[in-house]
Design an enzyme around this catalytic site. Structure first.
Site, mmCIF file in Angstrom:
data_model
loop_
_atom_site.group_PDB
_atom_site.id
_atom_site.type_symbol
_atom_site.label_atom_id
_atom_site.label_comp_id
_atom_site.label_asym_id
_atom_site.label_seq_id
_atom_site.Cartn_x
_atom_site.Cartn_y
_atom_site.Cartn_z
ATOM 1 N N GLY A 125 1.020 -1.191 -0.010
ATOM 2 C CA GLY A 125 -0.096 -0.064 -0.014
ATOM 3 C C GLY A 125 0.709 1.157 0.141
ATOM 4 O O GLY A 125 1.033 1.983 1.187
ATOM 5 N N SER A 159 -1.763 -4.383 -6.067
ATOM 6 C CA SER A 159 -1.750 -5.581 -6.642
ATOM 7 C C SER A 159 -1.924 -6.507 -5.363
ATOM 8 O O SER A 159 -1.428 -6.551 -4.413
ATOM 9 C CB SER A 159 -0.639 -6.197 -7.519
ATOM 10 O OG SER A 159 -0.298 -5.090 -8.337
ATOM 11 N N GLU A 242 12.267 -4.388 -4.558
ATOM 12 C CA GLU A 242 11.316 -4.607 -5.752
ATOM 13 C C GLU A 242 12.056 -4.647 -6.777
ATOM 14 O O GLU A 242 11.772 -5.564 -7.740
ATOM 15 C CB GLU A 242 10.434 -3.443 -5.405
ATOM 16 C CG GLU A 242 9.233 -3.519 -6.608
ATOM 17 C CD GLU A 242 8.198 -2.542 -6.577
ATOM 18 O OE1 GLU A 242 8.646 -1.354 -6.107
ATOM 19 O OE2 GLU A 242 7.211 -2.690 -7.013
ATOM 20 N N GLU A 367 10.330 7.100 -16.841
ATOM 21 C CA GLU A 367 10.947 8.290 -16.489
ATOM 22 C C GLU A 367 11.554 8.440 -15.090
ATOM 23 O O GLU A 367 12.848 8.863 -15.109
ATOM 24 C CB GLU A 367 9.932 9.536 -16.741
ATOM 25 C CG GLU A 367 9.262 9.756 -17.824
ATOM 26 C CD GLU A 367 8.299 8.732 -18.489
ATOM 27 O OE1 GLU A 367 7.740 7.871 -17.424
ATOM 28 O OE2 GLU A 367 7.850 8.630 -19.609
HETATM 29 C C1 FAD Z 1 0.132 -3.278 -13.135
HETATM 30 C C2 FAD Z 1 0.475 -2.221 -11.869
HETATM 31 C C3 FAD Z 1 0.589 -2.820 -10.630
HETATM 32 C C4 FAD Z 1 1.043 -1.864 -9.575
HETATM 33 N N1 FAD Z 1 1.085 -2.429 -8.437
HETATM 34 C C5 FAD Z 1 1.267 -1.550 -7.140
HETATM 35 C C6 FAD Z 1 1.202 -2.079 -5.933
HETATM 36 O O1 FAD Z 1 1.097 -3.263 -5.606
HETATM 37 N N2 FAD Z 1 1.239 -1.173 -4.840
HETATM 38 C C7 FAD Z 1 1.511 0.175 -4.976
HETATM 39 O O2 FAD Z 1 1.647 0.963 -4.087
HETATM 40 N N3 FAD Z 1 1.390 0.700 -6.332
HETATM 41 C C8 FAD Z 1 1.349 -0.099 -7.516
HETATM 42 N N4 FAD Z 1 1.327 0.351 -8.514
HETATM 43 C C9 FAD Z 1 1.287 1.816 -8.729
HETATM 44 C C10 FAD Z 1 2.635 2.477 -9.509
HETATM 45 O O3 FAD Z 1 3.701 2.207 -8.576
HETATM 46 C C11 FAD Z 1 2.304 3.604 -9.809
HETATM 47 O O4 FAD Z 1 1.433 3.705 -10.848
HETATM 48 C C12 FAD Z 1 3.696 4.448 -10.302
HETATM 49 O O5 FAD Z 1 4.628 4.655 -8.861
HETATM 50 C C13 FAD Z 1 3.511 5.864 -10.625
HETATM 51 O O6 FAD Z 1 2.763 6.548 -10.073
HETATM 52 P P1 FAD Z 1 1.444 7.506 -10.765
HETATM 53 O O7 FAD Z 1 0.597 6.214 -11.250
HETATM 54 O O8 FAD Z 1 0.666 8.110 -9.593
HETATM 55 O O9 FAD Z 1 1.841 8.485 -11.708
HETATM 56 P P2 FAD Z 1 2.582 9.763 -11.362
HETATM 57 O O10 FAD Z 1 3.586 9.753 -10.518
HETATM 58 O O11 FAD Z 1 1.658 10.754 -11.378
HETATM 59 O O12 FAD Z 1 3.208 9.729 -12.985
HETATM 60 C C14 FAD Z 1 2.627 10.485 -14.085
HETATM 61 C C15 FAD Z 1 3.394 10.774 -15.205
HETATM 62 O O13 FAD Z 1 4.549 11.600 -14.709
HETATM 63 C C16 FAD Z 1 5.774 11.149 -14.830
HETATM 64 N N5 FAD Z 1 6.497 11.487 -13.708
HETATM 65 C C17 FAD Z 1 6.336 11.693 -12.410
HETATM 66 N N6 FAD Z 1 7.321 12.261 -11.604
HETATM 67 C C18 FAD Z 1 8.492 12.463 -12.632
HETATM 68 C C19 FAD Z 1 9.746 12.958 -12.471
HETATM 69 N N7 FAD Z 1 10.098 13.490 -11.174
HETATM 70 N N8 FAD Z 1 10.339 13.197 -13.641
HETATM 71 C C20 FAD Z 1 9.842 12.833 -14.759
HETATM 72 N N9 FAD Z 1 8.636 12.345 -15.217
HETATM 73 C C21 FAD Z 1 7.886 12.102 -13.972
HETATM 74 C C22 FAD Z 1 5.486 9.606 -14.644
HETATM 75 O O14 FAD Z 1 6.730 9.032 -15.540
HETATM 76 C C23 FAD Z 1 4.125 9.581 -15.298
HETATM 77 O O15 FAD Z 1 4.676 9.173 -16.851
HETATM 78 C C24 FAD Z 1 1.076 -0.564 -9.664
HETATM 79 C C25 FAD Z 1 0.927 -0.091 -11.274
HETATM 80 C C26 FAD Z 1 0.753 -0.783 -12.092
HETATM 81 C C27 FAD Z 1 0.403 -0.322 -13.396
#
Ligand code: FAD
Length: 384
Positions: A125, A159, A242, A367
């Site tokens: 989480g 997940s 991880e 990224e």
């Molecule tokens: C299949 C799957 C399984 C997952 N399982 C888990 C899980 O079990 N537990 C859990 O906690 N999370 C899980 N996640 C979530 C995952 O960790 C997040 O989606 C990921 O960390 C990106 O965060 P966000 O979706 O909030 O995107 P954001 O952080 O909002 O990013 C949006 C966009 O901005 C870009 N960006 C953000 N910051 C920067 C920066 N500093 N420099 C350049 N670009 C940047 C990103 O690359 C992305 O393209 C899962 C995601 C997927 C797809």
């Protein structure tokens, strides 16, 4: 340098092949999708009981104390046999190593061995609707109420949460402190009153991850990992593991996928030179990834701690896998439009292509990984 198996490694490889041949339920083969069937739990349990889950974990915690090279061989053989991974992906890869590094003796005793036997499943989480890449922005509150913590907030993309017993949970512990000093990391019981899990259906049609809502959830004080306000350091241990140990599983799976693609192209008698060239490129890329992982393995064997190179493996694997699955659909040609039939139209590659879209987001977006490689591997100036 001789990268072939030593006699000990060759005999371990054979042992794993024999184990898979005898124990893997037929229905689990080539499914390719994480569907959490009952036989997945049975399969996971059998891996735990045979000592193959947590191969590198110390024996005192229920592991086998084996070298990391055995872990690499085990993952290669699972991928070769199309066998599903252990259901405790998060427990074995992340929660367990974090508890080993930061947990009390009581926590180690209570949680570790049940991860290996799949008696207890874990989820992570960390992410929230407004905090993914930027974990320090997590808003879920983990308040110190004297004799317990009170948790309120929402997590997303978790997940395994729909089948999980425990969650490694990060949230605001001391909101008045600056970023990176404000987080608290606890173990939350997913069956506690006030925990609600809502599955989210992915583009594949499978609900693999979930939203988790915490409403006045009481977490016992003894479930703290690290210190109140020290959650960032604990979370970094989780994230290093991880990406660090994930590399082998990923390279082995990709290797399996390239072999399947080559078999498919032979079967369909593909003779288009452009397609053949692209298939050859995928084969070359996977060899490069494998040797990068061997280098990371050497570091891991020496230090016991995965290095930042794990980020490079994850980045390369995720982008290669998207390209490769797309190529497989091109090789399939008109068969690619059918998903419910037999033979070429069994939906395998279609599923893989859709699932691969999440690869460049989960466990750190491309990224973010490029930033880590630039700053921590290449030593370039920080981006912010
Ligand atoms: C299949 C799957 C399984 C997952 N399982 C888990 C899980 O079990 N537990 C859990 O906690 N999370 C899980 N996640 C979530 C995952 O960790 C997040 O989606 C990921 O960390 C990106 O965060 P966000 O979706 O909030 O995107 P954001 O952080 O909002 O990013 C949006 C966009 O901005 C870009 N960006 C953000 N910051 C920067 C920066 N500093 N420099 C350049 N670009 C940047 C990103 O690359 C992305 O393209 C899962 C995601 C997927 C797809």
């Amino acid at each position: 340098m001789d990268l072939r198996d030593t006699p000990d490694e060759a005999s371990f490889r054979q042992e794993i092949r024999d184990f898979i041949a005898e124990n893997l339920p037929d229905a689990s083969r080539r499914r390719g999708a994480r569907r959490f069937e009952d036989d997945d739990r049975e399969w996971s349990r059998s891996l735990g009981e045979a000592g193959y889950a947590g191969l590198t974990w110390p024996k005192e915690y229920g592991g086998s104390g084996a070298p990391y090279s055995h872990q690499g061989i085990f993952l290669e053989e699972l991928a070769r046999a199309d066998a599903p991974s252990h259901l405790g992906v998060i427990g074995i890869g992340m929660a367990g190593p974090t508890i080993m590094a930061w947990g009390s003796d009581e926590q180690k005793e209570r949680y570790l061995s049940k991860i290996l036997t799949a008696d207890e499943i874990w989820c992570q989480g960390f992410s929230e609707p407004d905090a993914g890449s930027d974990l320090a922005a997590a808003r879920t509150r983990i308040e110190d109420e004297g004799d317990h913590f009170l948790v309120n907030g929402q997590k997303v993309w978790s997940s395994f949460a729909h089948i999980a017993d425990f969650c490694i949970l990060v949230g605001q512990g001391v909101p008045d402190q600056p970023r990176y000093k404000n987080l608290t990391y606890v173990i939350a019981d997913m069956h506690a009153p006030g925990v609600e899990v809502r599955p989210l259906v992915q583009i594949t049609g499978h609900p693999e991850f979930n939203e988790i809502f915490f409403s006045d959830v009481q977490v016992p004080k003894e479930n703290l990992l690290g210190e109140i306000g020290g959650g960032w350091q604990v979370a970094m241990t989780t994230l290093l593991h991880e990406r660090g140990t994930l590399g082998f599983a990923l390279a082995a799976t990709l290797d399996g996928a390239v072999r399947k693609l080559i078999a498919l192209a032979k079967d369909l008698e593909v003779d288009d030179p452009i397609l053949l060239d692209r298939i050859a490129r995928e084969w070359i890329e996977v060899q490069a990834l494998r040797y990068t992982n061997y280098r990371a393995l050497t570091t891991l064997q020496k230090t016991g701690i995965p290095g930042p190179e794990g980020s490079a493996s994850k980045l390369v694997w995720s982008e290669n896998n998207q390209r490769l699955t797309k190529l497989a659909l091109e090789v399939l040609g008109s068969h690619a439009q059918l998903t419910d039939g037999g033979g070429y139209a069994d939906g395998y590659w279609q599923y893989q292509q859709l699932r691969s879209r999440g690869n460049t987001i989960e466990a750190g977006t491309s990224e973010i990984l490029r930033n880590i490689i630039a700053e921590r591997v290449l030593g370039l100036p920080r981006s912010r």
